[in-house]
Design a protein around this motif. Structure first.
Motif, PDB file in Angstrom:
ATOM      1  N   ILE A  47       0.857  -1.324   0.044  1.00  0.00           N
ATOM      2  CA  ILE A  47       0.201   0.043   0.073  1.00  0.00           C
ATOM      3  C   ILE A  47       0.980   1.235  -0.023  1.00  0.00           C
ATOM      4  N   CYS A  48       1.971   1.441   0.891  1.00  0.00           N
ATOM      5  CA  CYS A  48       2.671   2.626   1.151  1.00  0.00           C
ATOM      6  C   CYS A  48       4.030   2.461   0.752  1.00  0.00           C
ATOM      7  N   GLY A  49       4.493   1.291   0.706  1.00  0.00           N
ATOM      8  CA  GLY A  49       5.955   1.129   0.236  1.00  0.00           C
ATOM      9  C   GLY A  49       6.743   1.134   1.488  1.00  0.00           C
ATOM     10  N   GLY A  50       6.568   0.999   2.569  1.00  0.00           N
ATOM     11  CA  GLY A  50       7.176   0.824   3.855  1.00  0.00           C
ATOM     12  C   GLY A  50       7.925  -0.440   3.755  1.00  0.00           C
ATOM     13  N   THR A  51       9.147  -0.395   4.639  1.00  0.00           N
ATOM     14  CA  THR A  51       9.700  -1.664   4.734  1.00  0.00           C
ATOM     15  C   THR A  51       9.305  -2.463   5.850  1.00  0.00           C
ATOM     16  N   LYS A  52       9.725  -3.639   5.806  1.00  0.00           N
ATOM     17  CA  LYS A  52       9.329  -4.609   7.107  1.00  0.00           C
ATOM     18  C   LYS A  52       9.509  -4.107   8.393  1.00  0.00           C
ATOM     19  N   ARG A  53      10.367  -2.814   8.699  1.00  0.00           N
ATOM     20  CA  ARG A  53      10.700  -2.197   9.807  1.00  0.00           C
ATOM     21  C   ARG A  53       9.382  -1.439  10.294  1.00  0.00           C
ATOM     22  N   CYS A  54       8.570  -1.192   9.291  1.00  0.00           N
ATOM     23  CA  CYS A  54       7.422  -0.438   9.466  1.00  0.00           C
ATOM     24  C   CYS A  54       6.192  -1.204  10.002  1.00  0.00           C
ATOM     25  N   PHE A  55       6.398  -2.418  10.187  1.00  0.00           N
ATOM     26  CA  PHE A  55       5.165  -3.490  10.720  1.00  0.00           C
ATOM     27  C   PHE A  55       5.590  -4.010  12.024  1.00  0.00           C
ATOM     28  N   ARG A  56       4.634  -4.165  12.797  1.00  0.00           N
ATOM     29  CA  ARG A  56       4.481  -4.643  14.170  1.00  0.00           C
ATOM     30  C   ARG A  56       3.503  -5.720  14.231  1.00  0.00           C
ATOM     31  N   PRO A  57       3.522  -6.778  15.091  1.00  0.00           N
ATOM     32  CA  PRO A  57       2.580  -7.951  15.210  1.00  0.00           C
ATOM     33  C   PRO A  57       1.539  -7.161  15.949  1.00  0.00           C
ATOM     34  N   LEU A  58       0.374  -7.917  15.541  1.00  0.00           N
ATOM     35  CA  LEU A  58      -0.996  -7.161  16.277  1.00  0.00           C
ATOM     36  C   LEU A  58      -0.954  -7.321  17.963  1.00  0.00           C
ATOM     37  N   VAL A  59      -0.195  -8.491  18.255  1.00  0.00           N
ATOM     38  CA  VAL A  59      -0.101  -8.807  19.800  1.00  0.00           C
ATOM     39  C   VAL A  59       1.289  -9.538  20.013  1.00  0.00           C
ATOM     40  N   GLY A  60       1.705  -9.281  21.194  1.00  0.00           N
ATOM     41  CA  GLY A  60       2.670 -10.185  21.906  1.00  0.00           C
ATOM     42  C   GLY A  60       4.061  -9.518  21.797  1.00  0.00           C
ATOM     43  N   PRO A  61       5.036 -10.145  21.747  1.00  0.00           N
ATOM     44  CA  PRO A  61       6.501  -9.291  21.821  1.00  0.00           C
ATOM     45  C   PRO A  61       6.498  -8.572  20.676  1.00  0.00           C
ATOM     46  N   GLY A  62       7.009  -7.301  20.723  1.00  0.00           N
ATOM     47  CA  GLY A  62       7.221  -6.412  19.496  1.00  0.00           C
ATOM     48  C   GLY A  62       6.022  -5.752  19.056  1.00  0.00           C
ATOM     49  N   SER A  63       4.699  -5.819  19.747  1.00  0.00           N
ATOM     50  CA  SER A  63       3.509  -4.933  19.339  1.00  0.00           C
ATOM     51  C   SER A  63       3.562  -3.716  19.470  1.00  0.00           C
ATOM     52  N   THR A  64       4.484  -3.285  20.749  1.00  0.00           N
ATOM     53  CA  THR A  64       4.228  -2.089  21.039  1.00  0.00           C
ATOM     54  C   THR A  64       5.752  -1.101  20.970  1.00  0.00           C
ATOM     55  N   LYS A  65       6.776  -1.758  20.347  1.00  0.00           N
ATOM     56  CA  LYS A  65       7.981  -1.254  20.049  1.00  0.00           C
ATOM     57  C   LYS A  65       8.128  -0.502  18.728  1.00  0.00           C
ATOM     58  N   ASP A  66       8.623   0.799  19.016  1.00  0.00           N
ATOM     59  CA  ASP A  66       8.911   1.609  17.542  1.00  0.00           C
ATOM     60  C   ASP A  66       9.902   1.214  16.925  1.00  0.00           C
ATOM     61  N   ALA A  67       9.829   0.666  15.699  1.00  0.00           N
ATOM     62  CA  ALA A  67      11.030  -0.036  15.027  1.00  0.00           C
ATOM     63  C   ALA A  67      11.676   0.978  14.046  1.00  0.00           C
ATOM     64  N   GLY A  68      11.483   2.134  13.716  1.00  0.00           N
ATOM     65  CA  GLY A  68      12.088   3.050  12.972  1.00  0.00           C
ATOM     66  C   GLY A  68      11.676   2.689  11.757  1.00  0.00           C
ATOM     67  N   CYS A  69      10.515   3.083  11.506  1.00  0.00           N
ATOM     68  CA  CYS A  69      10.040   2.929   9.867  1.00  0.00           C
ATOM     69  C   CYS A  69      10.665   3.700   9.016  1.00  0.00           C
ATOM     70  N   GLU A  70      11.055   2.960   7.681  1.00  0.00           N
ATOM     71  CA  GLU A  70      11.715   3.533   6.564  1.00  0.00           C
ATOM     72  C   GLU A  70      10.594   3.523   5.534  1.00  0.00           C
ATOM     73  N   LEU A  71      10.359   4.371   4.891  1.00  0.00           N
ATOM     74  CA  LEU A  71       9.598   4.681   3.548  1.00  0.00           C
ATOM     75  C   LEU A  71      10.568   5.166   2.332  1.00  0.00           C
ATOM     76  N   PRO A  72       9.911   4.878   1.288  1.00  0.00           N
ATOM     77  CA  PRO A  72      10.556   5.119   0.083  1.00  0.00           C
ATOM     78  C   PRO A  72      10.721   6.644  -0.211  1.00  0.00           C
ATOM     79  N   THR A  73      11.860   7.015  -0.810  1.00  0.00           N
ATOM     80  CA  THR A  73      11.839   8.304  -1.158  1.00  0.00           C
ATOM     81  C   THR A  73      11.856   8.682  -2.789  1.00  0.00           C
ATOM     82  N   ARG A  74      11.417   9.781  -2.869  1.00  0.00           N
ATOM     83  CA  ARG A  74      11.306  10.117  -4.516  1.00  0.00           C
ATOM     84  C   ARG A  74      12.823  10.584  -4.910  1.00  0.00           C
ATOM     85  N   ASP A  75      12.946  10.207  -5.994  1.00  0.00           N
ATOM     86  CA  ASP A  75      14.313  10.722  -6.662  1.00  0.00           C
ATOM     87  C   ASP A  75      14.103  11.829  -7.624  1.00  0.00           C
TER      88      ASP A  75
END
Length: 75
Positions: A47-75
């Motif tokens: 949808i938005c082109g964000g990397t895997k770091r933009c995702f969090r599980p719905l519940v469980g470990p990692g569901s509240t941790k900020d992963a430092g999302c990376e979005l694609p840049t326009r050249d």
């Protein structure tokens, strides 16, 4: 049916796409049955082109941790 801890949601503003391993990602040519952890490192949100770091599980470990999302840049 995938457990909630196996479903990952994109955390970018105005996205919210949920990767469900039971469905895969048709746009990214990821077949059903592929766990989020097994996605290629260069996979991006269909949808938005964000990397895997933009995702969090719905519940469980990692569901509240900020992963430092990376979005694609326009050249």
């Amino acid at each position: 049916m995938a457990a909630p801890e196996e479903i990952y949601q994109c955390q970018t503003v105005n996205c919210g796409y949920m990767y469900n391993p039971d469905k895969g990602d048709r746009k990214g040519k990821i077949p059903a049955g592929v766990k989020f952890e097994d996605l290629p490192e260069d996979w991006r949100c269909p949808i938005c082109g964000g990397t895997k770091r933009c995702f969090r599980p719905l519940v469980g470990p990692g569901s509240t941790k900020d992963a430092g999302c990376e979005l694609p840049t326009r050249d």
